[in-house]
Design a protein around this motif. Structure first.
Motif, short mmCIF file in Angstrom:
data_model
loop_
_atom_site.label_atom_id
_atom_site.label_comp_id
_atom_site.label_asym_id
_atom_site.label_seq_id
_atom_site.Cartn_x
_atom_site.Cartn_y
_atom_site.Cartn_z
N LEU A 14 93.38 51.59 16.95
CA LEU A 14 92.80 52.24 15.78
C LEU A 14 91.96 51.26 14.97
O LEU A 14 90.91 51.62 14.42
CB LEU A 14 93.89 52.87 14.91
CG LEU A 14 94.59 54.09 15.50
CD1 LEU A 14 95.75 54.52 14.62
CD2 LEU A 14 93.60 55.23 15.65
N TRP A 15 92.41 50.03 14.88
CA TRP A 15 91.65 48.99 14.16
C TRP A 15 90.30 48.75 14.87
O TRP A 15 89.26 48.66 14.21
CB TRP A 15 92.48 47.72 14.10
CG TRP A 15 91.83 46.56 13.43
CD1 TRP A 15 91.46 45.40 14.01
CD2 TRP A 15 91.43 46.45 12.07
NE1 TRP A 15 90.87 44.58 13.10
CE2 TRP A 15 90.84 45.20 11.88
CE3 TRP A 15 91.53 47.30 10.97
CZ2 TRP A 15 90.34 44.77 10.67
CZ3 TRP A 15 91.04 46.87 9.76
CH2 TRP A 15 90.45 45.62 9.61
N LEU A 16 90.30 48.65 16.18
CA LEU A 16 89.06 48.48 16.94
C LEU A 16 88.14 49.70 16.80
O LEU A 16 86.92 49.56 16.69
CB LEU A 16 89.37 48.21 18.41
CG LEU A 16 89.91 46.81 18.73
CD1 LEU A 16 90.30 46.73 20.20
CD2 LEU A 16 88.90 45.75 18.39
N ALA A 17 88.72 50.89 16.80
CA ALA A 17 87.92 52.10 16.63
C ALA A 17 87.26 52.12 15.25
O ALA A 17 86.09 52.51 15.12
CB ALA A 17 88.78 53.34 16.84
N ALA A 18 87.98 51.71 14.22
CA ALA A 18 87.41 51.66 12.86
C ALA A 18 86.29 50.63 12.79
O ALA A 18 85.24 50.88 12.18
CB ALA A 18 88.50 51.34 11.84
N LEU A 19 86.47 49.46 13.42
CA LEU A 19 85.43 48.44 13.45
C LEU A 19 84.20 48.93 14.21
O LEU A 19 83.06 48.71 13.78
CB LEU A 19 85.95 47.15 14.06
CG LEU A 19 86.88 46.31 13.17
CD1 LEU A 19 87.38 45.09 13.96
CD2 LEU A 19 86.16 45.88 11.92
N ALA A 20 84.42 49.60 15.33
CA ALA A 20 83.30 50.11 16.12
C ALA A 20 82.56 51.19 15.33
O ALA A 20 81.31 51.25 15.35
CB ALA A 20 83.80 50.68 17.45
N SER A 21 83.29 52.02 14.63
CA SER A 21 82.66 53.06 13.82
C SER A 21 81.83 52.44 12.70
O SER A 21 80.70 52.88 12.43
CB SER A 21 83.72 53.99 13.25
OG SER A 21 83.14 54.92 12.38
N ALA A 22 82.34 51.41 12.07
CA ALA A 22 81.60 50.73 11.00
C ALA A 22 80.35 50.06 11.56
O ALA A 22 79.27 50.14 10.95
CB ALA A 22 82.50 49.71 10.31
N ALA A 23 80.48 49.41 12.71
CA ALA A 23 79.32 48.76 13.33
C ALA A 23 78.28 49.81 13.71
O ALA A 23 77.07 49.59 13.54
CB ALA A 23 79.76 47.97 14.55
N GLY A 24 78.72 50.95 14.21
CA GLY A 24 77.78 52.02 14.56
C GLY A 24 77.06 52.55 13.33
O GLY A 24 75.86 52.82 13.37
N ALA A 25 77.77 52.71 12.23
CA ALA A 25 77.14 53.20 10.99
C ALA A 25 76.12 52.19 10.48
O ALA A 25 75.02 52.57 10.03
CB ALA A 25 78.20 53.47 9.94
N ILE A 26 76.46 50.92 10.56
CA ILE A 26 75.53 49.86 10.12
C ILE A 26 74.28 49.86 10.99
O ILE A 26 73.15 49.79 10.49
CB ILE A 26 76.22 48.49 10.14
CG1 ILE A 26 77.27 48.42 9.04
CG2 ILE A 26 75.21 47.36 9.99
CD1 ILE A 26 78.19 47.22 9.13
N TYR A 27 74.46 49.98 12.30
CA TYR A 27 73.31 50.01 13.21
C TYR A 27 72.43 51.22 12.94
O TYR A 27 71.19 51.11 12.90
CB TYR A 27 73.77 50.01 14.68
CG TYR A 27 72.63 50.22 15.63
CD1 TYR A 27 71.74 49.18 15.91
CD2 TYR A 27 72.40 51.47 16.22
CE1 TYR A 27 70.67 49.37 16.77
CE2 TYR A 27 71.33 51.66 17.07
CZ TYR A 27 70.47 50.61 17.35
OH TYR A 27 69.41 50.80 18.18
N CYS A 28 73.05 52.39 12.76
CA CYS A 28 72.26 53.61 12.50
C CYS A 28 71.47 53.49 11.21
O CYS A 28 70.31 53.91 11.14
CB CYS A 28 73.18 54.83 12.46
SG CYS A 28 73.80 55.31 14.09
#
Length: 92
Positions: A14-28
């Motif tokens: 879940l921690w990795l999923a939250a980090l990936a989601s944050a990185a995806g939002a930053i990239y978008c």
């Protein structure tokens, strides 16, 4: 014991999923800003081309006006209107 083991596996996932989601939002968001800058540059280019097009249309209308063509024909090409007796009208 089993619930604790499941928690030890699920929590890092879940921690990795939250980090990936944050990185995806930053990239978008970064990509959206890049595209907006590109859009604004293209809009400015379009505006400049429209201004140039208007200037070219004005220039074309000036160059093709009857008075201008007649003046160029008489000054540069040394042309003149023929006398009326030399004009022949051809009917279709």
């Amino acid at each position: 014991m089993r619930g604790r083991a499941l928690l030890l596996i699920a929590l890092p996932l879940l921690w990795l999923a939250a980090l990936a989601s944050a990185a995806g939002a930053i990239y978008c968001e970064h990509r959206a800003r890049e595209l907006f800058i590109q859009l604004e540059a293209l809009n400015a280019r379009r505006d400049n081309l429209q201004i140039e097009w208007g200037q070219l249309q004005l220039e074309q209308s000036a160059w093709s006006s009857h008075a201008f063509v007649e003046r160029v024909a008489s000054t540069r090409l040394h042309m003149a209107m023929p006398p009326p007796q030399n004009i022949v009208v051809v009917a279709p």
